[in-house]
Design a protein around this motif. Sequence first.
Motif, PDB file in Angstrom:
ATOM      1  N   LEU A  41      20.598  -8.404   2.625  1.00  0.00           N
ATOM      2  CA  LEU A  41      19.211  -8.381   2.152  1.00  0.00           C
ATOM      3  C   LEU A  41      19.140  -8.342   0.627  1.00  0.00           C
ATOM      4  O   LEU A  41      18.193  -8.846   0.030  1.00  0.00           O
ATOM      5  N   GLY A  42      20.125  -7.753  -0.021  1.00  0.00           N
ATOM      6  CA  GLY A  42      20.250  -7.844  -1.472  1.00  0.00           C
ATOM      7  C   GLY A  42      19.347  -6.954  -2.305  1.00  0.00           C
ATOM      8  O   GLY A  42      19.277  -7.143  -3.521  1.00  0.00           O
ATOM      9  N   ASN A  43      18.675  -5.989  -1.695  1.00  0.00           N
ATOM     10  CA  ASN A  43      17.829  -5.087  -2.496  1.00  0.00           C
ATOM     11  C   ASN A  43      18.694  -4.158  -3.347  1.00  0.00           C
ATOM     12  O   ASN A  43      19.668  -3.597  -2.846  1.00  0.00           O
ATOM     13  N   PRO A  44      18.351  -3.980  -4.625  1.00  0.00           N
ATOM     14  CA  PRO A  44      19.092  -3.003  -5.441  1.00  0.00           C
ATOM     15  C   PRO A  44      18.837  -1.593  -4.919  1.00  0.00           C
ATOM     16  O   PRO A  44      17.695  -1.232  -4.636  1.00  0.00           O
ATOM     17  N   ILE A  45      19.902  -0.814  -4.773  1.00  0.00           N
ATOM     18  CA  ILE A  45      19.796   0.518  -4.167  1.00  0.00           C
ATOM     19  C   ILE A  45      20.365   1.569  -5.103  1.00  0.00           C
ATOM     20  O   ILE A  45      21.486   1.443  -5.589  1.00  0.00           O
ATOM     21  N   LYS A  46      19.601   2.609  -5.327  1.00  0.00           N
ATOM     22  CA  LYS A  46      20.051   3.743  -6.131  1.00  0.00           C
ATOM     23  C   LYS A  46      20.188   4.954  -5.211  1.00  0.00           C
ATOM     24  O   LYS A  46      19.289   5.255  -4.428  1.00  0.00           O
ATOM     25  N   ILE A  47      21.329   5.629  -5.295  1.00  0.00           N
ATOM     26  CA  ILE A  47      21.585   6.797  -4.460  1.00  0.00           C
ATOM     27  C   ILE A  47      21.720   8.028  -5.337  1.00  0.00           C
ATOM     28  O   ILE A  47      22.498   8.030  -6.287  1.00  0.00           O
ATOM     29  N   GLU A  48      20.953   9.060  -5.006  1.00  0.00           N
ATOM     30  CA  GLU A  48      21.008  10.316  -5.751  1.00  0.00           C
ATOM     31  C   GLU A  48      21.408  11.467  -4.826  1.00  0.00           C
ATOM     32  O   GLU A  48      21.100  11.449  -3.642  1.00  0.00           O
ATOM     33  N   GLY A  49      22.087  12.446  -5.388  1.00  0.00           N
ATOM     34  CA  GLY A  49      22.473  13.622  -4.604  1.00  0.00           C
ATOM     35  C   GLY A  49      23.552  13.331  -3.593  1.00  0.00           C
ATOM     36  O   GLY A  49      23.600  13.951  -2.521  1.00  0.00           O
ATOM     37  N   ALA A  50      24.467  12.390  -3.925  1.00  0.00           N
ATOM     38  CA  ALA A  50      25.511  11.989  -2.977  1.00  0.00           C
ATOM     39  C   ALA A  50      26.435  13.134  -2.593  1.00  0.00           C
ATOM     40  O   ALA A  50      27.092  13.078  -1.552  1.00  0.00           O
ATOM     41  N   GLU A  51      26.486  14.185  -3.412  1.00  0.00           N
ATOM     42  CA  GLU A  51      27.357  15.319  -3.089  1.00  0.00           C
ATOM     43  C   GLU A  51      26.884  16.074  -1.848  1.00  0.00           C
ATOM     44  O   GLU A  51      27.623  16.873  -1.268  1.00  0.00           O
ATOM     45  N   ASP A  63      14.523   1.521   6.716  1.00  0.00           N
ATOM     46  CA  ASP A  63      14.957   2.919   6.798  1.00  0.00           C
ATOM     47  C   ASP A  63      16.066   3.088   7.834  1.00  0.00           C
ATOM     48  O   ASP A  63      16.993   3.877   7.651  1.00  0.00           O
ATOM     49  N   ILE A  64      15.965   2.341   8.931  1.00  0.00           N
ATOM     50  CA  ILE A  64      16.956   2.444  10.003  1.00  0.00           C
ATOM     51  C   ILE A  64      18.325   2.003   9.505  1.00  0.00           C
ATOM     52  O   ILE A  64      19.338   2.660   9.750  1.00  0.00           O
ATOM     53  N   PHE A  65      18.374   0.862   8.785  1.00  0.00           N
ATOM     54  CA  PHE A  65      19.654   0.375   8.267  1.00  0.00           C
ATOM     55  C   PHE A  65      20.260   1.371   7.283  1.00  0.00           C
ATOM     56  O   PHE A  65      21.471   1.622   7.297  1.00  0.00           O
ATOM     57  N   LEU A  66      19.426   1.931   6.422  1.00  0.00           N
ATOM     58  CA  LEU A  66      19.917   2.890   5.425  1.00  0.00           C
ATOM     59  C   LEU A  66      20.466   4.151   6.089  1.00  0.00           C
ATOM     60  O   LEU A  66      21.529   4.662   5.708  1.00  0.00           O
ATOM     61  N   LEU A  69      13.524   8.560   1.239  1.00  0.00           N
ATOM     62  CA  LEU A  69      13.670   7.115   1.076  1.00  0.00           C
ATOM     63  C   LEU A  69      12.406   6.554   0.434  1.00  0.00           C
ATOM     64  O   LEU A  69      11.311   6.728   0.968  1.00  0.00           O
ATOM     65  N   THR A  70      12.545   5.888  -0.693  1.00  0.00           N
ATOM     66  CA  THR A  70      11.385   5.306  -1.363  1.00  0.00           C
ATOM     67  C   THR A  70      11.615   3.819  -1.626  1.00  0.00           C
ATOM     68  O   THR A  70      12.740   3.387  -1.840  1.00  0.00           O
ATOM     69  N   GLY A  71      10.522   3.063  -1.603  1.00  0.00           N
ATOM     70  CA  GLY A  71      10.578   1.632  -1.879  1.00  0.00           C
ATOM     71  C   GLY A  71      10.752   0.763  -0.657  1.00  0.00           C
ATOM     72  O   GLY A  71      10.478  -0.442  -0.700  1.00  0.00           O
ATOM     73  N   THR A  72      11.176   1.333   0.464  1.00  0.00           N
ATOM     74  CA  THR A  72      11.428   0.519   1.657  1.00  0.00           C
ATOM     75  C   THR A  72      10.141  -0.067   2.224  1.00  0.00           C
ATOM     76  O   THR A  72      10.144  -1.165   2.774  1.00  0.00           O
ATOM     77  N   HIS A  73       9.032   0.682   2.083  1.00  0.00           N
ATOM     78  CA  HIS A  73       7.753   0.194   2.614  1.00  0.00           C
ATOM     79  C   HIS A  73       7.236  -0.995   1.813  1.00  0.00           C
ATOM     80  O   HIS A  73       6.393  -1.756   2.289  1.00  0.00           O
TER      81      HIS A  73
END
Length: 269
Positions: free
Chosen positions: A111-121, A138-141, A208-212
């Motif tokens: 799908l190629g959407n840029p994804i930022k992940i925070e709090g990975a710890e 959201d399901i894929f994520l 999760l933000t931006g998926t909608h």
Amino acid sequence: MENSGTSSFLRTRRLESCFNASSSLSVKETPKRSAKEELRSKRRADIYLDEDGWGSVLISWIRIVLCFLTMMVTTFLWASIMLVLIPWPYERIRQGNIYGHVTGRLMMWILGNPIKIEGAEFSNKRAIYISNHASPLDIFLIMWLTPTGTVGIAKKEIIWYPLFGQLYVLANHLRIDRSNPTAAIESMKEGFIHLALQSRLPIVPMVLTGTHLAWRKGSLHIRPAPLNVKYLPPISTTDWTADKIEDYIKMIHDLYVKHLPESQRPLEL
């Protein structure tokens, strides 16, 4: 995914503002806006604008077809593995998670959407993971980003989804009856609280933000809107008591209100 606690970018893309403020107005010349206009302005900031030209729609359809074909291949492969592992339920849960990691990651890459992940710890804790849900993305994520050993909860009708539904059941995930929408919502709101009371595991909220904006419900057009996944710090449940369930629900609700943009915030309790 990085586990250092700093934000990781899987892919970056610059998103330029569609609204350029005029620099010719002085402070005194700035028109005063009403409360209604202020609200519209805040909501406008949450909107991703993208041209719906035929080229964009065609690319979107190609990506959806590729996602479908990819899921069919990986689902068939892991379904074969699950059938062999029927006597070993825990191994089926583990393989179901590995399937989710592989399939979810492939889908998001296609799908190629840029994804930022925070709090990975906080992403590999033994915990109860909860998240907001506003889009099929959201399901894929969640498939991709929840740790191995996770047991999912979905509507009971998922069993009728070709291959994927049967794999979900084989993986020992849980299903709930949503024939009564009001009762289903209430059971989901309180479900994770009861799990916490019984297991005393911490709760890790995923925001999760931006998926909608990238994939709206009921649409087959996927837009290249940037996505953000934020793991909040684990919430300890060791001292929780059954007589304060409503308080815990409100606390989680308020957390999401605080961390979600206005257009995604849950309704008031």
